[in-house]
Design a protein around this motif. Structure first.
Motif, PDB file in Angstrom:
ATOM      1  N   VAL A  86       0.883  -1.164   0.000  1.00  0.00           N
ATOM      2  CA  VAL A  86       0.000   0.000   0.000  1.00  0.00           C
ATOM      3  C   VAL A  86       0.923   1.217   0.000  1.00  0.00           C
ATOM      4  CG1 VAL A  86      -1.784   1.295   1.231  1.00  0.00           C
ATOM      5  CG2 VAL A  86      -1.838  -1.219   1.235  1.00  0.00           C
ATOM      6  N   ILE A  87       0.700   2.098  -0.984  1.00  0.00           N
ATOM      7  CA  ILE A  87       1.574   3.263  -1.134  1.00  0.00           C
ATOM      8  C   ILE A  87       0.773   4.556  -1.039  1.00  0.00           C
ATOM      9  CG2 ILE A  87       3.234   1.985  -2.528  1.00  0.00           C
ATOM     10  CD1 ILE A  87       2.100   3.357  -5.014  1.00  0.00           C
ATOM     11  N   GLU A  88       1.460   5.612  -0.615  1.00  0.00           N
ATOM     12  CA  GLU A  88       0.861   6.943  -0.535  1.00  0.00           C
ATOM     13  C   GLU A  88       1.800   7.932  -1.206  1.00  0.00           C
ATOM     14  OE1 GLU A  88      -0.514  10.292   2.772  1.00  0.00           O
ATOM     15  OE2 GLU A  88       0.478   8.460   3.439  1.00  0.00           O
ATOM     16  N   VAL A  89       1.300   8.687  -2.158  1.00  0.00           N
ATOM     17  CA  VAL A  89       2.095   9.724  -2.815  1.00  0.00           C
ATOM     18  C   VAL A  89       2.268  10.882  -1.845  1.00  0.00           C
ATOM     19  CG1 VAL A  89       2.196  11.378  -4.729  1.00  0.00           C
ATOM     20  CG2 VAL A  89       1.276   9.076  -5.114  1.00  0.00           C
ATOM     21  N   THR A  90       3.516  11.279  -1.607  1.00  0.00           N
ATOM     22  CA  THR A  90       3.807  12.393  -0.698  1.00  0.00           C
ATOM     23  C   THR A  90       4.518  13.542  -1.406  1.00  0.00           C
ATOM     24  OG1 THR A  90       5.901  11.368  -0.024  1.00  0.00           O
ATOM     25  CG2 THR A  90       3.944  10.875   1.332  1.00  0.00           C
ATOM     26  N   ASP A  91       4.898  13.347  -2.648  1.00  0.00           N
ATOM     27  CA  ASP A  91       5.653  14.352  -3.395  1.00  0.00           C
ATOM     28  C   ASP A  91       4.748  15.522  -3.790  1.00  0.00           C
ATOM     29  OD1 ASP A  91       6.937  15.589  -5.916  1.00  0.00           O
ATOM     30  OD2 ASP A  91       8.497  14.263  -5.116  1.00  0.00           O
ATOM     31  N   PRO A  92       5.044  16.739  -3.324  1.00  0.00           N
ATOM     32  CA  PRO A  92       4.196  17.897  -3.633  1.00  0.00           C
ATOM     33  C   PRO A  92       4.078  18.157  -5.141  1.00  0.00           C
ATOM     34  CG  PRO A  92       5.758  18.449  -1.886  1.00  0.00           C
ATOM     35  CD  PRO A  92       6.147  17.101  -2.408  1.00  0.00           C
ATOM     36  N   LYS A  93       5.166  17.989  -5.873  1.00  0.00           N
ATOM     37  CA  LYS A  93       5.141  18.252  -7.322  1.00  0.00           C
ATOM     38  C   LYS A  93       4.183  17.284  -8.024  1.00  0.00           C
ATOM     39  CE  LYS A  93       8.145  18.546 -11.370  1.00  0.00           C
ATOM     40  NZ  LYS A  93       9.507  18.384 -11.883  1.00  0.00           N
ATOM     41  N   LEU A  94       4.262  16.001  -7.687  1.00  0.00           N
ATOM     42  CA  LEU A  94       3.376  15.014  -8.308  1.00  0.00           C
ATOM     43  C   LEU A  94       1.931  15.252  -7.890  1.00  0.00           C
ATOM     44  CD1 LEU A  94       3.080  12.549 -10.120  1.00  0.00           C
ATOM     45  CD2 LEU A  94       3.550  11.105  -8.140  1.00  0.00           C
ATOM     46  N   LEU A  95       1.699  15.584  -6.629  1.00  0.00           N
ATOM     47  CA  LEU A  95       0.341  15.863  -6.164  1.00  0.00           C
ATOM     48  C   LEU A  95      -0.240  17.083  -6.879  1.00  0.00           C
ATOM     49  CD1 LEU A  95       0.793  15.106  -2.366  1.00  0.00           C
ATOM     50  CD2 LEU A  95      -0.599  13.806  -3.992  1.00  0.00           C
ATOM     51  N   ASP A  96       0.588  18.113  -7.118  1.00  0.00           N
ATOM     52  CA  ASP A  96       0.120  19.296  -7.842  1.00  0.00           C
ATOM     53  C   ASP A  96      -0.228  18.969  -9.295  1.00  0.00           C
ATOM     54  OD1 ASP A  96       0.347  20.949  -5.645  1.00  0.00           O
ATOM     55  OD2 ASP A  96       2.276  21.809  -6.264  1.00  0.00           O
ATOM     56  N   MET A  97       0.595  18.117  -9.930  1.00  0.00           N
ATOM     57  CA  MET A  97       0.381  17.787 -11.346  1.00  0.00           C
ATOM     58  C   MET A  97      -0.805  16.864 -11.568  1.00  0.00           C
ATOM     59  SD  MET A  97       4.004  17.235 -13.312  1.00  0.00           S
ATOM     60  CE  MET A  97       4.676  16.094 -12.132  1.00  0.00           C
ATOM     61  N   THR A  98      -0.962  15.855 -10.688  1.00  0.00           N
ATOM     62  CA  THR A  98      -1.923  14.784 -10.963  1.00  0.00           C
ATOM     63  C   THR A  98      -2.934  14.538  -9.854  1.00  0.00           C
ATOM     64  OG1 THR A  98      -0.529  13.066  -9.994  1.00  0.00           O
ATOM     65  CG2 THR A  98      -0.181  13.572 -12.342  1.00  0.00           C
ATOM     66  N   GLY A  99      -2.644  15.019  -8.656  1.00  0.00           N
ATOM     67  CA  GLY A  99      -3.504  14.710  -7.513  1.00  0.00           C
ATOM     68  C   GLY A  99      -3.184  13.355  -6.895  1.00  0.00           C
ATOM     69  N   GLY A 100      -2.197  12.660  -7.463  1.00  0.00           N
ATOM     70  CA  GLY A 100      -1.823  11.345  -6.935  1.00  0.00           C
ATOM     71  C   GLY A 100      -1.552  10.361  -8.055  1.00  0.00           C
ATOM     72  N   ILE A 101      -2.032   9.151  -7.901  1.00  0.00           N
ATOM     73  CA  ILE A 101      -1.831   8.095  -8.894  1.00  0.00           C
ATOM     74  C   ILE A 101      -2.925   8.213  -9.946  1.00  0.00           C
ATOM     75  CG2 ILE A 101      -1.727   5.589  -9.250  1.00  0.00           C
ATOM     76  CD1 ILE A 101      -0.884   5.441  -6.224  1.00  0.00           C
ATOM     77  N   VAL A 102      -2.516   8.209 -11.208  1.00  0.00           N
ATOM     78  CA  VAL A 102      -3.471   8.351 -12.305  1.00  0.00           C
ATOM     79  C   VAL A 102      -3.280   7.237 -13.328  1.00  0.00           C
ATOM     80  CG1 VAL A 102      -3.712  10.854 -12.049  1.00  0.00           C
ATOM     81  CG2 VAL A 102      -1.953   9.936 -13.573  1.00  0.00           C
ATOM     82  N   GLN A 103      -4.258   7.125 -14.219  1.00  0.00           N
ATOM     83  CA  GLN A 103      -4.185   6.143 -15.284  1.00  0.00           C
ATOM     84  C   GLN A 103      -2.885   6.329 -16.058  1.00  0.00           C
ATOM     85  OE1 GLN A 103      -7.561   6.278 -17.865  1.00  0.00           O
ATOM     86  NE2 GLN A 103      -6.912   4.523 -19.061  1.00  0.00           N
ATOM     87  N   GLY A 104      -2.215   5.237 -16.350  1.00  0.00           N
ATOM     88  CA  GLY A 104      -0.944   5.290 -17.057  1.00  0.00           C
ATOM     89  C   GLY A 104       0.251   5.088 -16.158  1.00  0.00           C
ATOM     90  N   MET A 105       0.055   5.176 -14.842  1.00  0.00           N
ATOM     91  CA  MET A 105       1.162   4.958 -13.907  1.00  0.00           C
ATOM     92  C   MET A 105       1.365   3.486 -13.573  1.00  0.00           C
ATOM     93  SD  MET A 105       1.021   7.938 -11.081  1.00  0.00           S
ATOM     94  CE  MET A 105       1.385   9.624 -11.441  1.00  0.00           C
ATOM     95  N   SER A 106       0.424   2.645 -13.930  1.00  0.00           N
ATOM     96  CA  SER A 106       0.587   1.213 -13.652  1.00  0.00           C
ATOM     97  C   SER A 106       1.880   0.720 -14.277  1.00  0.00           C
ATOM     98  CB  SER A 106      -0.587   0.414 -14.214  1.00  0.00           C
ATOM     99  OG  SER A 106      -1.768   0.767 -13.572  1.00  0.00           O
TER     100      SER A 106
END
Length: 161
Positions: A86-106
């Motif tokens: 179980v993972i949690e995105v903590t990177d501010p830059k990625l959260l700003d760009m995508t809001g977290g995990i998005v389609q295509g990151m698999s």
């Protein structure tokens, strides 16, 4: 032209031997030519994986970059093997760009302490900052990776280039 698949011998990269719930298995015929400028990453043994800080590599900005995540839970007995981490995105830059995990990151590789530990598999629908990953050992069991063994396996994930 993007979005077009041209079926000819020039475009064949390898062969698929299995398409399973855990991923696609096969061989890449021209791996050295395709990934000649890539640096190999050691694979972590199961015993080396722990909750805490890690990174994922993905190309949401147009180039492959590392983004900070946190491993919040490890379930070696998960009913679905592609939901071991179980993972949690903590990177501010990625959260700003995508809001977290998005389609295509698999398939984006998950690295911890400089070693490959898994790949992103799913996003939590109710919270895009959270998601699942699969333990990389599922793919490298034939290599018999052991802690500090220095063993290397060639694994191609979607964000290696």
């Amino acid at each position: 032209m993007e979005g077009v698949i041209v079926y000819n011998n020039y475009n064949i990269l390898g062969s698929i031997t299995q398409n399973t719930d855990e991923g696609i298995y096969g061989t890449v015929d021209r791996i050295d030519a395709l990934f000649s400028n890539q640096e190999p990453v050691p694979v972590a043994a199961k015993e080396e994986i722990h909750t805490g800080d890690a990174v994922i590599r993905c190309a949401v900005s147009g180039k492959v970059e590392e983004y900070k995540i946190r491993i919040t839970k490890i379930d070696w007995n998960a009913r679905e093997s592609n939901k071991t981490l179980v993972i949690e995105v903590t990177d501010p830059k990625l959260l700003d760009m995508t809001g977290g995990i998005v389609q295509g990151m698999s398939g984006s590789p998950i690295l911890q302490d400089g070693k490959l530990i898994g790949a992103v598999t799913h996003v939590f629908v109710q919270d895009a900052r959270m998601g699942y990953g699969i333990y990389i050992g599922k793919y490298v069991e034939p290599c018999q990776i052991r802690e500090n063994s220095g063993a290397m396996c060639r694994i191609v994930t979607t964000a290696n280039s």
